[in-house]
Design an enzyme around this catalytic site. Structure first.
Site, PDB file in Angstrom:
ATOM      1  N   GLN A   1       0.856  -1.019  -0.194  1.00  0.00           N
ATOM      2  CA  GLN A   1       0.095  -0.035   0.113  1.00  0.00           C
ATOM      3  C   GLN A   1       0.631   1.136   0.115  1.00  0.00           C
ATOM      4  O   GLN A   1       2.069   1.385   0.308  1.00  0.00           O
ATOM      5  CB  GLN A   1      -0.756  -0.035   1.281  1.00  0.00           C
ATOM      6  CG  GLN A   1      -2.107  -0.835   1.106  1.00  0.00           C
ATOM      7  CD  GLN A   1      -3.231  -0.674   2.193  1.00  0.00           C
ATOM      8  OE1 GLN A   1      -3.156  -1.535   3.193  1.00  0.00           O
ATOM      9  NE2 GLN A   1      -3.713   0.517   2.319  1.00  0.00           N
ATOM     10  N   HIS A   2       0.035   2.396  -0.362  1.00  0.00           N
ATOM     11  CA  HIS A   2       0.732   3.681  -0.159  1.00  0.00           C
ATOM     12  C   HIS A   2       1.771   4.182  -1.084  1.00  0.00           C
ATOM     13  O   HIS A   2       2.028   5.232  -1.248  1.00  0.00           O
ATOM     14  CB  HIS A   2       1.099   3.967   1.130  1.00  0.00           C
ATOM     15  CG  HIS A   2       0.363   3.842   2.214  1.00  0.00           C
ATOM     16  ND1 HIS A   2      -1.107   4.246   2.490  1.00  0.00           N
ATOM     17  CD2 HIS A   2       0.168   2.833   3.389  1.00  0.00           C
ATOM     18  CE1 HIS A   2      -1.729   3.668   3.433  1.00  0.00           C
ATOM     19  NE2 HIS A   2      -1.207   3.099   4.163  1.00  0.00           N
TER      20      HIS A   2
ATOM     21  N   ASP B   1      -2.111  -4.676  -0.517  1.00  0.00           N
ATOM     22  CA  ASP B   1      -1.711  -6.268   0.162  1.00  0.00           C
ATOM     23  C   ASP B   1      -2.608  -6.407   1.650  1.00  0.00           C
ATOM     24  O   ASP B   1      -2.913  -7.452   1.601  1.00  0.00           O
ATOM     25  CB  ASP B   1      -0.267  -6.009   0.719  1.00  0.00           C
ATOM     26  CG  ASP B   1       0.111  -4.884   1.522  1.00  0.00           C
ATOM     27  OD1 ASP B   1      -0.562  -4.138   1.930  1.00  0.00           O
ATOM     28  OD2 ASP B   1       1.266  -4.770   1.670  1.00  0.00           O
TER      29      ASP B   1
END
Length: 480
Positions: free
Chosen positions: A80-81, A237
């Site tokens: 992520q991110h 994820d």
């Protein structure tokens, strides 16, 4: 539901340090083949990776399953991110800024100060920290304005890989909810304007259960996937792991990996202005309130190495407290923190120090557990079991630490590579018409050994809480 007995799907987990792929029989959930390939992550002040390495690793991992040419559908779960910036040719402008790059802490603080915690929680679902994509974009504009100016498209890691496979600029609601600029109504145009980001630079959010596209001919991945193979939207994820477990609302999960996470699928949309709980969407139509720590298994392993001990060589007793915040910390929100040891005595042993590191790493996750459930409008009683997943879940010391500090029974699912399995379930749902979580429940992925609870160690919990409270200004500024 129509399930062909010989249909095969491939699920991909593009994580921080490697890519894993699993080939799965759609009818039975049996894992037929696996593959893995590594990534390079920079050291020093930041955490960066070249997205082209992810693409190479995807091809190698998928090919290694041995089933690429037979796969009917594929999906990508990704870390992520991470901020991926692409130029007009679709090539990376610079290495991707990863979720655990905390250089964007000042930008996150400025964003929160500008709009306020309540506003961020209500609009974006989360109060952005250094890990959020919005903060990373703000950091890039401030520190590398030329790179920001050259950026024609912004992607998350799984978006980048899905686009390389299909040519489609696509994402899903789960991963998009970790950016800081997505809302249930779509991208927040006002927030994007404040960030100096145009919505046209972002991928389209694909509806759950729909395909992002098909594998293009000549993608150059070396995966062996056939052109025309269906590609699901993919997801982040944590959302993929929730799918991989087939989570029903209210069932809590504690994941022990490089980072630690505690989360649950909930019916209600979480909005926590304290910032402890991130109000993520799941990959379907529910929500995934989540608390995350930066320092988990890797931090404990580093402590063991410093002590010259095997990671399982813990000893009970002692008064030491270890806060292994080697990379700063996200929960609690202490981006400038460093590791701290308190309470040493002449009779403190290395094994007790190592156990204290386990305790310190687990404490923040368990402290956030109730907040995660409350934020999503769910309640669990003291006897509700925890699903323990991730690389650390197989370690006896981790299992015993979680049971001792939570006082709860713990179930260890037999299934591994849950992010890749969740992506596989997402791919299978394209073929069968089921919900992806129903696919995983049919596969029985959350089944596993149940460990009985231990008496909760309130004394250890109180020592850690007191030390954290009194650490004060030690964690306010970077260590020089």
């Amino acid at each position: 539901m129509q399930v062909g007995s010989s249909e095969i799907v491939i699920g991909i987990d593009s994580s921080t340090q490697s890519t894993k792929a699993v080939a799965v029989d759609v009818a039975t959930g049996a894992v037929l083949g696996e593959g893995r390939a590594g990534h390079t992550v920079s050291g020093g002040a930041g955490r960066e990776s070249d997205p082209r390495e992810w693409w190479r690793a995807l091809g190698e991992a998928v090919a290694a399953t041995g089933y690429a040419e037979r796969a009917a559908a594929v999906s990508v779960g990704g870390q992520q991110h991470g901020l991926v910036t692409l130029d007009t040719a679709g090539e990376p402008v610079r290495p991707a800024l990863l979720w655990n790059d905390v250089r964007s802490a000042p930008q996150a603080a400025a964003l929160v100060a500008e709009l306020g915690r309540e506003t961020w929680a209500q609009r974006a679902g989360s109060v952005p920290g250094a890990s959020f994509t919005a903060a990373k974009w703000a950091w890039l504009r401030e520190n590398e304005p030329e790179a920001a100016a050259r950026t024609a498209a912004v992607r998350l890691p799984h978006d980048f890989l899905t686009e390389r496979l299909t040519g489609a600029a696509a994402t899903d609601r789960g991963d998009a909810s970790g950016t800081g600029w997505w809302t249930p109504a779509g991208y927040d145009l006002d927030l994007l304007a404040r960030l100096g980001l145009d919505a046209g630079m972002l991928p389209t959010v694909v509806e759950a259960g729909k395909a992002a596209g098909e594998v293009l001919a000549g993608t150059g991945s070396g995966s062996g996937l056939r052109p025309g193979t269906l590609v699901a939207a993919g997801t982040g994820d944590n959302m993929a792991a929730a799918l991989g477990l087939g989570l029903a609302p209210g069932r809590p999960v504690l994941s022990l990996g490089t980072s630690g996470t505690v989360y649950a699928v909930t019916r209600g949309r979480p909005t926590d202005p304290s910032g402890t709980v991130c109000g993520f969407a799941d990959a379907l139509d529910h929500w995934l309130p989540l608390a995350c720590t930066l320092n988990c298994t890797l931090a404990v392993d580093r402590t063991a190495a410093l002590l010259g001990l095997d990671r399982q060589a813990v000893e009970p007793g002692g008064t030491a407290v270890v806060l292994p915040y080697f990379d700063g910390e996200r929960t609690p929100d202490l981006p400038y923190a460093s590791g701290l040891i308190h309470g040493l005595r002449h009779d403190t042993t290395g094994g007790q120090l190592l156990q204290a590191a386990y305790d310190g790493a687990a404490y923040s996750l368990l402290a956030a557990l109730e907040q995660v459930l409350v934020a999503g409008g769910e309640q669990i009683d003291a006897g509700t079991e925890l699903l323990l997943i991730g690389g650390g879940a197989q370690g006896r010391a981790w299992q015993d630490t979680v049971r001792r500090l939570s006082g709860r029974p713990v179930r260890i699912p037999v299934a591994s590579e849950l992010v890749a399995l969740g992506a596989a379930a997402q791919a299978a749902a394209l073929l069968t018409g089921e919900r992806a979580d129903e696919v995983a429940r049919r596969w029985g992925t959350s089944e596993g050994r149940l460990l009985e609870p231990l008496r909760r160690d309130d004394a250890a919990l109180e020592r850690i809480a007191d030390t954290l409270h009194r650490s004060g200004s030690l964690f306010d500024q970077p260590v020089i």
